[in-house]
Design an enzyme around this catalytic site. Structure first.
Site, mmCIF file in Angstrom:
data_model
loop_
_atom_site.group_PDB
_atom_site.id
_atom_site.type_symbol
_atom_site.label_atom_id
_atom_site.label_comp_id
_atom_site.label_asym_id
_atom_site.label_seq_id
_atom_site.Cartn_x
_atom_site.Cartn_y
_atom_site.Cartn_z
ATOM 1 N N SER A 137 0.817 -1.230 0.000
ATOM 2 C CA SER A 137 0.000 0.000 0.000
ATOM 3 C C SER A 137 0.844 1.269 0.000
ATOM 4 O O SER A 137 1.937 1.295 0.567
ATOM 5 C CB SER A 137 -0.879 -0.014 1.251
ATOM 6 O OG SER A 137 -1.412 1.259 1.505
ATOM 7 N N TYR A 161 -2.396 5.656 -4.325
ATOM 8 C CA TYR A 161 -3.508 6.597 -4.211
ATOM 9 C C TYR A 161 -3.027 7.863 -4.907
ATOM 10 O O TYR A 161 -1.890 8.297 -4.669
ATOM 11 C CB TYR A 161 -3.771 6.945 -2.748
ATOM 12 C CG TYR A 161 -4.553 5.928 -1.970
ATOM 13 C CD1 TYR A 161 -5.850 5.575 -2.331
ATOM 14 C CD2 TYR A 161 -4.012 5.344 -0.818
ATOM 15 C CE1 TYR A 161 -6.581 4.664 -1.581
ATOM 16 C CE2 TYR A 161 -4.744 4.433 -0.070
ATOM 17 C CZ TYR A 161 -6.021 4.102 -0.462
ATOM 18 O OH TYR A 161 -6.749 3.205 0.288
ATOM 19 N N THR A 187 -5.942 2.799 -6.758
ATOM 20 C CA THR A 187 -7.212 2.704 -6.023
ATOM 21 C C THR A 187 -8.017 3.979 -6.256
ATOM 22 O O THR A 187 -7.518 5.084 -6.032
ATOM 23 C CB THR A 187 -6.939 2.487 -4.519
ATOM 24 O OG1 THR A 187 -6.175 1.292 -4.379
ATOM 25 C CG2 THR A 187 -8.224 2.349 -3.723
ATOM 26 N N LYS A 277 -8.458 -0.360 -8.998
ATOM 27 C CA LYS A 277 -9.179 -1.030 -7.905
ATOM 28 C C LYS A 277 -10.289 -0.142 -7.348
ATOM 29 O O LYS A 277 -10.052 1.030 -7.049
ATOM 30 C CB LYS A 277 -8.173 -1.352 -6.794
ATOM 31 C CG LYS A 277 -8.759 -1.890 -5.507
ATOM 32 C CD LYS A 277 -7.642 -2.400 -4.618
ATOM 33 C CE LYS A 277 -8.110 -2.785 -3.241
ATOM 34 N NZ LYS A 277 -8.341 -1.631 -2.378
ATOM 35 N N HIS A 301 -13.853 -1.896 -1.339
ATOM 36 C CA HIS A 301 -12.790 -1.530 -0.400
ATOM 37 C C HIS A 301 -13.028 -2.197 0.958
ATOM 38 O O HIS A 301 -12.847 -1.590 2.012
ATOM 39 C CB HIS A 301 -12.770 -0.007 -0.249
ATOM 40 C CG HIS A 301 -11.434 0.559 0.148
ATOM 41 N ND1 HIS A 301 -10.696 1.360 -0.676
ATOM 42 C CD2 HIS A 301 -10.713 0.474 1.297
ATOM 43 C CE1 HIS A 301 -9.590 1.747 -0.049
ATOM 44 N NE2 HIS A 301 -9.582 1.207 1.145
HETATM 45 C C1 LIG Z 1 -6.872 -2.512 7.571
HETATM 46 C C2 LIG Z 1 -7.106 -2.264 6.118
HETATM 47 C C3 LIG Z 1 -6.345 -1.291 5.473
HETATM 48 C C4 LIG Z 1 -6.539 -1.056 4.104
HETATM 49 N N1 LIG Z 1 -5.737 -0.154 3.466
HETATM 50 C C5 LIG Z 1 -5.839 -0.010 2.121
HETATM 51 C C6 LIG Z 1 -4.925 0.793 1.408
HETATM 52 O O1 LIG Z 1 -4.022 1.393 1.983
HETATM 53 N N2 LIG Z 1 -5.084 0.899 0.065
HETATM 54 C C7 LIG Z 1 -6.076 0.239 -0.620
HETATM 55 O O2 LIG Z 1 -6.183 0.369 -1.835
HETATM 56 N N3 LIG Z 1 -6.951 -0.546 0.042
HETATM 57 C C8 LIG Z 1 -6.848 -0.699 1.378
HETATM 58 N N4 LIG Z 1 -7.699 -1.548 2.035
HETATM 59 C C9 LIG Z 1 -8.708 -2.311 1.266
HETATM 60 C C10 LIG Z 1 -8.120 -3.632 0.780
HETATM 61 O O3 LIG Z 1 -7.142 -3.430 -0.199
HETATM 62 C C11 LIG Z 1 -9.210 -4.537 0.196
HETATM 63 O O4 LIG Z 1 -9.918 -3.853 -0.798
HETATM 64 C C12 LIG Z 1 -10.173 -5.065 1.263
HETATM 65 O O5 LIG Z 1 -9.482 -5.343 2.447
HETATM 66 C C13 LIG Z 1 -10.885 -6.293 0.762
HETATM 67 O O6 LIG Z 1 -11.827 -6.726 1.684
HETATM 68 P P1 LIG Z 1 -11.516 -7.854 2.789
HETATM 69 O O7 LIG Z 1 -10.698 -7.217 3.840
HETATM 70 O O8 LIG Z 1 -12.880 -8.201 3.307
HETATM 71 O O9 LIG Z 1 -10.800 -8.978 2.104
HETATM 72 C C14 LIG Z 1 -7.530 -1.784 3.401
HETATM 73 C C15 LIG Z 1 -8.282 -2.759 4.062
HETATM 74 C C16 LIG Z 1 -8.073 -3.009 5.411
HETATM 75 C C17 LIG Z 1 -8.884 -4.086 6.086
#
Ligand SMILES: Cc1cc2nc3c(=O)[nH]c(=O)nc-3n(C[C@H](O)[C@H](O)[C@H](O)COP(=O)(O)O)c2cc1C
Length: 407
Positions: A137, A161, A187, A277, A301
């Site tokens: 990330s 981002y 994203t 994404k 997300h």
């Molecule tokens: C704690 C956490 C932090 C996240 N940080 C980012 C991020 O920095 N960038 C991003 O594109 N998505 C981020 N996401 C979303 C994830 O990339 C992903 O889309 C999502 O976790 C998918 O759902 P799931 O957790 O139910 O598998 C984050 C998700 C979580 C749970």
């Protein structure tokens, strides 16, 4: 008639006595007993302060997007075919030109060193060991160069981002390209921060602030606090401005004015694959495919941005159709079982991203916990394929996994 009782003989009991090698390592013992991602989640809950667990586990507003995504997976009806030779199954594939042993990509998640002090390095190493790509990330807590070096055999992707400061975004992706990252994940569902009520109520900040409540928590989770305070300070590796709440930071840095046109200069600046994404509408998918992006992730997300968003599994077939094969389609949000992944692949996804599933493992037991999460998901994927009567992912069809109607 009452059965006649007798004393059992030792020779009869001996085959029933189960002796297992004694596992002295507490972490190993804990992880070995976890049979599902849900079990890892329970372990994670016990091992981390509440605000950290909630930051991972929670979603936006009333958490309806996440709940509906999970309900859609739970409502899938599999239609197995029988009398097929499933002695050998091969769940390997290519995702956006990256070879992968499973139809899985570890999703980008920010602040990973807050979940466990081993953080992104542990995730990158576990992903490399399992042979699946890991998307680091923009909000990572280890530098992208460091992650690349720590798992040189891994297939690393970098998530971007778009910042208001385009020059800084460009510098960052230049560094990622120089360090060997092959795929850029842009994203696009975060023009502003989603409102995650658990974080608001817990007063969550990055890094965690030392309040009376956190000090009290130290007595309950001493190992987590000890690790946090005795390892490198918890800060963003790619952002200059740290501190405050996540929502403050997103709103300060991210560009709510980003447009489809921005993809054109990204295309010119990034030598590798581009995956976008956070797509939920077929018209957006069509437009992105027309621009030549290599992949799309149908995603809400993890339910952490817009609440009551589209349910990824339900919009997947429409989005796959809209791309007309010009872009690969991945999916995430709410995956807790390898069978969820198989259902998505059967309905046109090339692979799924998982976020929380591996973070629960990380919180439960560091790097070995991520290994465990990947083993659980991998076993579930191959077992589901066998039970469905297919030996390759390309043999899966929508007929194998019926998606429940939208509510
Ligand atoms: C704690 C956490 C932090 C996240 N940080 C980012 C991020 O920095 N960038 C991003 O594109 N998505 C981020 N996401 C979303 C994830 O990339 C992903 O889309 C999502 O976790 C998918 O759902 P799931 O957790 O139910 O598998 C984050 C998700 C979580 C749970």
């Amino acid at each position: 008639m009452r059965p006649q009782r007798r004393l059992p003989r030792w020779s009869e009991l001996r085959p029933l006595v189960r002796t297992r090698p004694v596992q002295l390592d507490r972490v190993e013992r804990r992880l070995a007993r976890a049979a599902t991602i849900g079990d890892l989640r329970q372990l994670a809950r016990r091992r981390t302060p509440r605000s950290v667990f909630d930051y991972v586990d929670g979603a936006a507003e009333a958490e309806l997007s996440l709940r509906r995504a999970r309900e859609a997976f739970a409502g899938v009806e599999f239609r197995p075919r029988v009398l097929r030779d499933v002695t050998q199954v091969d769940p390997s594939t290519r995702v956006a030109e990256t070879p992968s042993t499973l139809p899985l990509v570890l999703a980008p998640t920010g602040f990973t060193r807050m979940m466990h002090h081993e953080g992104e390095r542990a995730v990158a190493r576990a992903a490399a060991r399992a042979g699946v790509p890991y998307a680091l990330s923009t909000m990572g807590t280890v530098s992208l160069e460091d992650v690349a070096v720590t798992a040189p055999d891994g297939h690393q992707w970098f998530q971007l981002y778009l910042w208001k400061d385009r020059k800084a975004s460009l510098d960052l992706i230049q560094r990622a390209a120089d360090s060997g990252y092959g795929t850029l994940v842009l994203t696009v569902d975060t023009p502003v921060a989603g409102r995650r009520l658990r974080d608001v109520r817990n007063g969550m900040t990055i890094p965690p602030s030392l309040s009376a409540r956190t000090l009290a928590d130290m007595s309950v989770h001493p190992a987590w606090w000890f690790n946090l305070l005795t390892t490198e300070p918890l800060e963003f590796a790619s952002l200059r401005k740290s501190g405050g709440t996540v929502a403050d930071l997103v709103d300060r840095m991210f560009d709510p004015g980003a447009l489809l046109d921005d993809l054109a200069w990204l295309r010119d600046s990034w030598p590798g694959q581009i995956v976008v994404k956070g797509v939920q509408h077929p018209d957006d998918a069509r437009a992105l495919a027309a621009l030549g992006v290599d992949g799309l992730v149908v995603s809400s997300h993890g339910g952490r941005q817009l609440d009551r968003a589209a349910t990824p599994l339900q919009v997947l077939p429409g989005i796959v159709a809209a791309t007309e094969g010009r872009s690969e389609v991945l999916l995430d949000t709410g995956i807790t079982d390898g069978a969820d992944v198989v259902a998505a692949v059967a309905n046109g996804a090339s692979a799924c991203m998982v976020g929380r599933a591996y973070l629960y493992g990380l919180m439960a037991g560091g790097e070995r916990g991520v290994d465990r999460a990947l083993t659980i998901l991998g076993d579930q994927i191959t077992r589901t394929m066998r039970l469905l009567g297919v030996t390759r992912l390309s043999d899966l069809t929508p007929d194998h996994a019926l998606i429940p109607p939208a509510h």
